[in-house]
Motif scaffolding. Structure first.
Motif: not given
Ligand code: CU
Length: 122
Positions: A58, A61, A77, A81, A85-87, A101, A103
């Motif tokens: 994370h 990313s 981010i 998350s 996953e990235i939220d 995105w 990552v």
């Protein structure tokens, strides 16, 4: 020691026969996203959820949102998350946007892509 190695080999063999495989090191491939590619969402607070096939880093990313006017901004981010996953969240007005995105996966490889989407009036 030799006994241990033999035991470990038998264990690995048994585990693999049972369907277990060593953790695969693969770069991240997008599995699903909210909004979806070419999807639409209603104006207001939007919860972005971008899911991958593998764990991602994370901290290394990045999410960049391009507005209907063409202005790019970084979306923070959510540190909570899930590992694969990235939220993120943003409150958006109607229009055509694009979310880029980038990552970093556990294998050290960076992948990137774009999620163009539309924010609608309702
Ligand atoms: Cu890779």
């Amino acid at each position: 020691m030799k006994t241990f190695v033999t035991a470990l080999r038998s264990f690995m063999l048994a585990a693999m026969i049972a369907g277990w495989s060593p953790p695969a090191l693969a770069h991240a491939i997008l599995i699903s996203s909210t909004p979806s590619i070419q999807g639409s969402v209603a104006r207001g607070p939007i919860a972005f959820k971008i899911k991958y096939n593998s764990r991602i880093d994370h901290h290394r990313s990045k999410l960049t949102l391009t507005s209907p006017q063409g202005a790019a901004s970084t979306l923070p981010i959510d540190p909570a998350s899930p590992v694969d996953e990235i939220d993120a969240s943003a409150t958006l007005q109607p229009g055509h946007y694009s979310l880029r995105w980038q990552v970093l996966a556990v294998d050290g490889h960076i992948t990137r892509g774009d999620i163009p989407f539309t924010v609608t009036e309702k």
